[in-house]
Scaffold this motif. Structure first.
Motif, PDB file in Angstrom:
ATOM      1  N   SER A 141       0.718  -1.335   0.106  1.00 50.56           N
ATOM      2  CA  SER A 141      -0.250  -0.034  -0.064  1.00 50.56           C
ATOM      3  C   SER A 141       0.824   1.210   0.048  1.00 50.56           C
ATOM      4  O   SER A 141       0.609   2.193  -0.633  1.00 50.56           O
ATOM      5  CB  SER A 141      -0.898   0.084   1.199  1.00 50.56           C
ATOM      6  OG  SER A 141      -1.877  -1.135   1.343  1.00 50.56           O
ATOM      7  N   ASN A 175      -4.503   2.688   3.043  1.00 51.21           N
ATOM      8  CA  ASN A 175      -4.426   2.696   4.664  1.00 51.21           C
ATOM      9  C   ASN A 175      -3.055   1.822   4.795  1.00 51.21           C
ATOM     10  O   ASN A 175      -2.974   0.754   4.126  1.00 51.21           O
ATOM     11  CB  ASN A 175      -5.373   1.838   5.181  1.00 51.21           C
ATOM     12  CG  ASN A 175      -5.450   1.790   6.806  1.00 51.21           C
ATOM     13  OD1 ASN A 175      -4.715   2.537   7.403  1.00 51.21           O
ATOM     14  ND2 ASN A 175      -6.313   0.971   7.228  1.00 51.21           N
ATOM     15  N   LYS A 222      -3.557  -1.584  12.215  1.00 52.27           N
ATOM     16  CA  LYS A 222      -4.810  -1.604  11.388  1.00 52.27           C
ATOM     17  C   LYS A 222      -6.020  -2.136  12.182  1.00 52.27           C
ATOM     18  O   LYS A 222      -7.236  -1.540  12.157  1.00 52.27           O
ATOM     19  CB  LYS A 222      -4.650  -2.338  10.238  1.00 52.27           C
ATOM     20  CG  LYS A 222      -3.783  -1.694   9.189  1.00 52.27           C
ATOM     21  CD  LYS A 222      -3.397  -2.371   8.031  1.00 52.27           C
ATOM     22  CE  LYS A 222      -2.407  -1.863   7.119  1.00 52.27           C
ATOM     23  NZ  LYS A 222      -1.929  -2.765   6.263  1.00 52.27           N
ATOM     24  N   THR A 238      -8.252  -3.752   6.189  1.00 50.95           N
ATOM     25  CA  THR A 238      -7.504  -3.622   4.561  1.00 50.95           C
ATOM     26  C   THR A 238      -8.841  -4.008   3.520  1.00 50.95           C
ATOM     27  O   THR A 238      -9.683  -4.533   4.006  1.00 50.95           O
ATOM     28  CB  THR A 238      -6.451  -4.614   4.629  1.00 50.95           C
ATOM     29  OG1 THR A 238      -6.711  -5.652   5.302  1.00 50.95           O
ATOM     30  CG2 THR A 238      -5.009  -4.086   4.751  1.00 50.95           C
ATOM     31  N   ASP A 285      -4.730  -3.116  -5.007  1.00 48.02           N
ATOM     32  CA  ASP A 285      -4.164  -3.520  -3.765  1.00 48.02           C
ATOM     33  C   ASP A 285      -4.740  -4.644  -3.133  1.00 48.02           C
ATOM     34  O   ASP A 285      -5.880  -4.813  -3.317  1.00 48.02           O
ATOM     35  CB  ASP A 285      -4.072  -2.263  -2.791  1.00 48.02           C
ATOM     36  CG  ASP A 285      -3.118  -2.414  -1.585  1.00 48.02           C
ATOM     37  OD1 ASP A 285      -2.320  -3.247  -1.448  1.00 48.02           O
ATOM     38  OD2 ASP A 285      -3.557  -1.480  -0.614  1.00 48.02           O
TER      39      ASP A 285
HETATM   40 MG   LIG Z   1      -1.746  -2.888   2.351  1.00 48.77          MG
END
Ligand SMILES: [Mg+2]
Ligand SMILES: Nc1nc2c(ncn2[C@@H]2O[C@H](COP(=O)(O)OP(=O)(O)OP(=O)(O)O)[C@@H](O)[C@H]2O)c(=O)[nH]1
Ligand SMILES: [Zn+2]
Length: 291
Positions: free
Chosen positions: A170, A183, A190, A197, A214
């Motif tokens: 990312s 993110n 996270k 994600t 992604d």
């Molecule tokens: Mg990522």
């Protein structure tokens, strides 16, 4: 009729991108009747029903279909690893390569975080995969080193970024295309922040043309749908030598007069690569025995 690419599917709406705009489309009823599912990456023709809305009438035949994530018409996989943090692990590279090779897409190996690399450790690894025939690009998303080289591989194509968690997929995309604001951070953080994600694949347009996808990192690789006799085709250097083995059914494991084993002992096939091959072969064979 207008033609575009589905970049996002959400709540039975499809976001269709043409050269200059995005249109929110629904599906003509017959798609539902036929239980036909459209995916991100599908090229479609649609009838405009307003400034920002339309109805998808037709789907252009797919060039490819990636299963994980489900994305149509992917051109290539950018297999991403970190030179360090997490440590580079050739066994893991080989496992990801098998998955990518079995999807018959173009492959680019991208080694990120070279700002953290021990060059003496990383150079032989890069050379090994280049020698086998892979395109290898070393970059640092943090210092933008090599980002232009990577960008050159992406123009006009649909590229999926895949690889273990935390390698910087990312971050790379944010560096390539600052508007994306994906993110990033450690997985645990996270989850802690309650952010997830991306769960649904989305085509992200890049300036100059082309799309990137992604994906959330994973390390568990599952080979159970690969027949033992096919595994060799996913190791390019083994595939190349296989016709020279005495037995056409040779699995390059315990068979006599095997050209592959000969090449390992004289050093022309890398021993670590061969070990990866044997390990995966064993996993597949054990799985088969389980039935
Ligand atoms: Mg990522
Ligand atoms: N030193 C250094 N750190 C980097 C680089 N690229 C990314 N990072 C850091 O690595 C960590 C993980 O980056 P992410 O981009 O979230 O990794 P990811 O591959 O997207 O991870 P998942 O989404 O979990 O699969 C972050 O703390 C980034 O700041 C780099 O080139 N150099
Ligand atoms: Zn053999």
């Amino acid at each position: 009729m207008l033609r575009g690419v589905i970049t996002k599917a959400y709540n039975s709406f499809y976001y269709v991108q043409t050269d200059n705009k995005v249109t929110m489309c629904t599906l003509r009823g017959r798609f539902k009747k036929e239980r036909f599912t459209l995916f991100v990456g599908d090229e479609v023709e649609y009838e405009s029903t307003g400034q920002q809305n339309g109805i998808i009438e037709h789907i252009v035949p797919r060039r490819s279909m990636l299963k994980r994530p489900m994305v149509a018409n992917v051109d290539q996989v950018i297999l991403t690893f970190a030179a360090s943090n997490p440590d580079i692990n050739p066994v893991l590279i080989d496992r990801f390569l098998v998955i990518a090779e079995s999807s018959s897409l173009d492959i680019v190996l991208c080694i990120n975080k070279i700002d953290l690399a021990n060059i003496d450790e990383i150079t032989p690894i890069i050379e090994l995969y280049r020698q086998i025939g892979y395109r290898v690009i070393s970059i640092s998303a943090k210092s933008s080193t090599g980002i232009d080289k990577l960008k050159n591989e992406l123009y006009g194509r649909i590229s999926v970024f895949a690889g273990p968690s935390g390698v910087g997929k990312s971050t790379i995309l944010n560096t390539l295309e600052p508007g994306l604001e994906l993110n990033t951070g450690k997985v645990s953080e996270k989850i802690g922040r309650g952010k997830h994600t991306t769960r649904f694949a989305e085509l992200l347009p890049i300036s100059g043309g082309g799309f990137v996808v992604d994906t959330p990192g994973f390390s568990f690789t599952d080979f159970t749908d690969i027949p033992p006799t096919e595994l060799m085709y996913y190791f390019r250097e083994i595939e190349e030598l296989a016709p020279q083995c005495k037995f056409s059914s040779c699995l390059h494991n315990k068979e006599p007069q095997c050209a592959v084993k000969q090449a390992v002992s004289d050093g022309s096939i890398n021993e670590q690569r061969y070990t990866s091959y044997q390990e995966i072969l064993q996993e597949i064979q054990q799985y088969k025995k389980g039935f």
